[in-house]
Design a protein around this motif. Structure first.
Motif, PDB file in Angstrom:
ATOM      1  N   THR A 115     -21.926 -43.283  13.473  1.00 14.94           N
ATOM      2  CA  THR A 115     -22.856 -43.308  14.684  1.00 14.94           C
ATOM      3  C   THR A 115     -24.181 -42.973  13.936  1.00 14.94           C
ATOM      4  O   THR A 115     -24.163 -41.709  13.375  1.00 14.94           O
ATOM      5  CB  THR A 115     -22.462 -42.557  15.657  1.00 14.94           C
ATOM      6  OG1 THR A 115     -21.380 -42.846  16.622  1.00 14.94           O
ATOM      7  CG2 THR A 115     -23.651 -42.222  16.594  1.00 14.94           C
ATOM      8  N   ARG A 138     -21.359 -47.749  13.977  1.00 17.69           N
ATOM      9  CA  ARG A 138     -20.530 -48.159  15.277  1.00 17.69           C
ATOM     10  C   ARG A 138     -21.352 -48.203  16.546  1.00 17.69           C
ATOM     11  O   ARG A 138     -21.274 -48.996  17.348  1.00 17.69           O
ATOM     12  CB  ARG A 138     -19.784 -46.966  15.517  1.00 17.69           C
ATOM     13  CG  ARG A 138     -18.958 -46.736  16.836  1.00 17.69           C
ATOM     14  CD  ARG A 138     -18.008 -45.612  16.852  1.00 17.69           C
ATOM     15  NE  ARG A 138     -17.346 -45.316  18.278  1.00 17.69           N
ATOM     16  CZ  ARG A 138     -16.693 -44.328  18.515  1.00 17.69           C
ATOM     17  NH1 ARG A 138     -16.438 -43.357  17.890  1.00 17.69           N
ATOM     18  NH2 ARG A 138     -15.899 -44.415  19.661  1.00 17.69           N
ATOM     19  N   GLN A 139     -22.704 -47.087  16.445  1.00 17.22           N
ATOM     20  CA  GLN A 139     -23.628 -47.333  17.701  1.00 17.22           C
ATOM     21  C   GLN A 139     -24.874 -46.481  17.097  1.00 17.22           C
ATOM     22  O   GLN A 139     -24.509 -45.727  16.133  1.00 17.22           O
ATOM     23  CB  GLN A 139     -22.904 -46.588  18.968  1.00 17.22           C
ATOM     24  CG  GLN A 139     -22.467 -45.172  18.780  1.00 17.22           C
ATOM     25  CD  GLN A 139     -22.053 -44.565  19.958  1.00 17.22           C
ATOM     26  OE1 GLN A 139     -22.461 -44.597  21.210  1.00 17.22           O
ATOM     27  NE2 GLN A 139     -21.216 -43.452  19.795  1.00 17.22           N
ATOM     28  N   VAL A 184     -25.413 -53.501  17.809  1.00 20.85           N
ATOM     29  CA  VAL A 184     -24.549 -52.451  18.245  1.00 20.85           C
ATOM     30  C   VAL A 184     -24.728 -51.861  19.630  1.00 20.85           C
ATOM     31  O   VAL A 184     -25.900 -51.796  19.800  1.00 20.85           O
ATOM     32  CB  VAL A 184     -24.144 -51.364  17.019  1.00 20.85           C
ATOM     33  CG1 VAL A 184     -23.796 -51.999  15.653  1.00 20.85           C
ATOM     34  CG2 VAL A 184     -25.433 -50.601  16.806  1.00 20.85           C
ATOM     35  N   PRO A 185     -23.742 -51.172  20.093  1.00 18.87           N
ATOM     36  CA  PRO A 185     -24.269 -50.268  21.297  1.00 18.87           C
ATOM     37  C   PRO A 185     -25.254 -49.253  21.063  1.00 18.87           C
ATOM     38  O   PRO A 185     -25.159 -48.593  20.023  1.00 18.87           O
ATOM     39  CB  PRO A 185     -22.869 -49.650  21.796  1.00 18.87           C
ATOM     40  CG  PRO A 185     -21.841 -50.392  21.289  1.00 18.87           C
ATOM     41  CD  PRO A 185     -22.395 -50.984  19.940  1.00 18.87           C
ATOM     42  N   CYS A 186     -26.360 -49.079  22.241  1.00 19.41           N
ATOM     43  CA  CYS A 186     -27.470 -48.281  21.932  1.00 19.41           C
ATOM     44  C   CYS A 186     -27.557 -47.263  23.343  1.00 19.41           C
ATOM     45  O   CYS A 186     -27.583 -48.096  24.235  1.00 19.41           O
ATOM     46  CB  CYS A 186     -28.674 -49.193  21.622  1.00 19.41           C
ATOM     47  SG  CYS A 186     -28.702 -50.027  20.100  1.00 19.41           S
ATOM     48  N   THR A 187     -27.857 -46.294  23.069  1.00 17.74           N
ATOM     49  CA  THR A 187     -28.044 -45.628  24.152  1.00 17.74           C
ATOM     50  C   THR A 187     -29.621 -44.703  23.776  1.00 17.74           C
ATOM     51  O   THR A 187     -29.804 -43.938  22.807  1.00 17.74           O
ATOM     52  CB  THR A 187     -27.004 -44.067  24.144  1.00 17.74           C
ATOM     53  OG1 THR A 187     -25.922 -44.957  24.489  1.00 17.74           O
ATOM     54  CG2 THR A 187     -27.439 -43.145  25.442  1.00 17.74           C
ATOM     55  N   ASP A 209     -24.227 -53.724  26.409  1.00 16.04           N
ATOM     56  CA  ASP A 209     -24.075 -52.730  25.529  1.00 16.04           C
ATOM     57  C   ASP A 209     -25.159 -51.841  25.092  1.00 16.04           C
ATOM     58  O   ASP A 209     -25.269 -51.347  23.956  1.00 16.04           O
ATOM     59  CB  ASP A 209     -23.317 -53.321  24.382  1.00 16.04           C
ATOM     60  CG  ASP A 209     -24.320 -54.153  23.642  1.00 16.04           C
ATOM     61  OD1 ASP A 209     -25.219 -54.378  23.933  1.00 16.04           O
ATOM     62  OD2 ASP A 209     -23.935 -54.854  22.464  1.00 16.04           O
ATOM     63  N   SER A 210     -26.038 -51.711  26.183  1.00 14.09           N
ATOM     64  CA  SER A 210     -27.213 -50.800  26.024  1.00 14.09           C
ATOM     65  C   SER A 210     -27.743 -50.165  27.330  1.00 14.09           C
ATOM     66  O   SER A 210     -27.333 -50.679  28.405  1.00 14.09           O
ATOM     67  CB  SER A 210     -28.576 -51.240  25.441  1.00 14.09           C
ATOM     68  OG  SER A 210     -28.948 -52.176  26.357  1.00 14.09           O
ATOM     69  N   ARG A 236     -20.820 -40.301  24.203  1.00 12.89           N
ATOM     70  CA  ARG A 236     -21.086 -41.331  23.543  1.00 12.89           C
ATOM     71  C   ARG A 236     -20.269 -41.474  22.215  1.00 12.89           C
ATOM     72  O   ARG A 236     -19.483 -42.429  21.921  1.00 12.89           O
ATOM     73  CB  ARG A 236     -22.578 -41.668  22.980  1.00 12.89           C
ATOM     74  CG  ARG A 236     -23.649 -41.549  24.218  1.00 12.89           C
ATOM     75  CD  ARG A 236     -23.586 -42.644  25.190  1.00 12.89           C
ATOM     76  NE  ARG A 236     -22.345 -42.684  26.216  1.00 12.89           N
ATOM     77  CZ  ARG A 236     -21.927 -43.679  26.902  1.00 12.89           C
ATOM     78  NH1 ARG A 236     -22.422 -44.863  26.635  1.00 12.89           N
ATOM     79  NH2 ARG A 236     -20.958 -43.671  27.695  1.00 12.89           N
ATOM     80  N   TRP A 244     -16.771 -49.140  24.058  1.00 15.82           N
ATOM     81  CA  TRP A 244     -17.989 -48.627  24.633  1.00 15.82           C
ATOM     82  C   TRP A 244     -18.344 -48.949  26.079  1.00 15.82           C
ATOM     83  O   TRP A 244     -18.229 -50.140  26.594  1.00 15.82           O
ATOM     84  CB  TRP A 244     -19.298 -49.067  23.634  1.00 15.82           C
ATOM     85  CG  TRP A 244     -20.471 -48.314  24.021  1.00 15.82           C
ATOM     86  CD1 TRP A 244     -21.024 -47.205  23.406  1.00 15.82           C
ATOM     87  CD2 TRP A 244     -21.638 -48.518  24.933  1.00 15.82           C
ATOM     88  NE1 TRP A 244     -22.308 -46.930  23.800  1.00 15.82           N
ATOM     89  CE2 TRP A 244     -22.734 -47.718  25.036  1.00 15.82           C
ATOM     90  CE3 TRP A 244     -21.740 -49.727  26.003  1.00 15.82           C
ATOM     91  CZ2 TRP A 244     -23.924 -47.680  25.782  1.00 15.82           C
ATOM     92  CZ3 TRP A 244     -22.687 -49.673  26.878  1.00 15.82           C
ATOM     93  CH2 TRP A 244     -23.888 -48.774  26.532  1.00 15.82           C
TER      94      TRP A 244
END
Length: 257
Positions: A115, A138-139, A184-187, A209-210, A236, A244
């Motif tokens: 991450t 991964r994210q 990739v997943p994003c926060t 995925d965001s 997360r 995710w």
């Protein structure tokens, strides 16, 4: 060993660590939480994360966050490049090539997707690195990162100006590329009271995925220590790989086994 995987009489017992593997795998599929002085935190199972410092600072700005993540069971790593002033000296492209080595090094040590957690300007680096080293990442989690350059058409953002004033002024094509979401997943964690970047620059259209999570009342320099932000960050990180899900809209994460 029988077909059911049980030890039969006369069969040497497998090493104790082998017996623990199914349990570790099972524990890795569920969230474990605890209440601490820092707030409600989710516990990790050794998931690696590279924590990039806030602009104009070095590893001291994330020492507290990295210590908390380690105590919660994650494996935090500093990026090992001091205050990151190199981006202004060598330009964004060359700087990102240098940062790729950090991602590769952590992946080789942990043998797990990593991450990337960026804060302010370094969140831009984290997002771009996720595009360049996708299989190893991964994210991405960002704190007050102004990646939405469309919300700053006059180039008034002081953080992005740090990239504009390097040896290669960012052309429009590069600024548009920075808006593109990593694969990739994003926060994105942001605050309307940031005081350094406009919150509109920290959000764009959410996808499967965001997501964007607001921390009400937090200043830019508080985003890595705010109890609510720490809850989101650890949630997360604690999610099982490949599973995710967005943080619950009601403000409390939904737990999935």
């Amino acid at each position: 060993m029988s077909q059911l995987g049980l030890v039969t009489p006369g069969t040497p017992a497998p090493p104790r660590d082998v017996l623990r593997q199914p349990l570790r795998k099972l524990l890795g599929q569920a969230f474990r939480t605890r209440q601490t002085p820092a707030g409600h935190l989710y516990e990790g199972n050794g998931q690696p994360v590279i924590v990039f410092p806030r602009q104009h600072t070095g590893p001291e700005s994330t020492a507290g966050l990295r210590g908390l993540l380690a105590e919660a069971g994650f494996r935090p790593h500093d990026w090992g490049l001091g205050d990151g002033a190199g981006a202004r000296r060598m330009g964004l492209s060359r700087w990102l090539r240098k940062l790729e080595e950090c991602v590769i090094d952590v992946f080789e040590v942990t043998q797990e997707p990593v991450t990337l957690l960026g804060w302010g300007l370094t969140g831009i680096y984290a997002r771009e690195l996720a595009k360049r080293t996708n299989p190893l990442v991964r994210q991405v989690i960002t704190l007050g990162t102004p990646f939405n350059t469309a919300a700053d058409p006059q180039r008034q953002c002081k953080l992005m100006a740090m990239l504009d004033t390097g040896p290669e002024r960012l052309p429009l094509a590069v600024r548009q590329r920075l808006r593109q979401r990593p694969p990739v997943p994003c926060t994105s964690i942001y605050s309307r009271d940031d005081g350094v970047v406009r919150w509109e620059q920290c959000v764009d259209q959410e996808t499967a995925d965001s997501e964007h999570i607001e921390i009400a009342g937090a200043r830019h320099e508080e985003l890595a220590t705010h109890p609510r932000a720490l809850e989101v960050i650890t949630h997360r990180l604690a999610q099982p790989e490949g599973q995710w899900r967005p943080f619950a809209a009601d403000g409390r994460a939904t737990l999935h086994a």
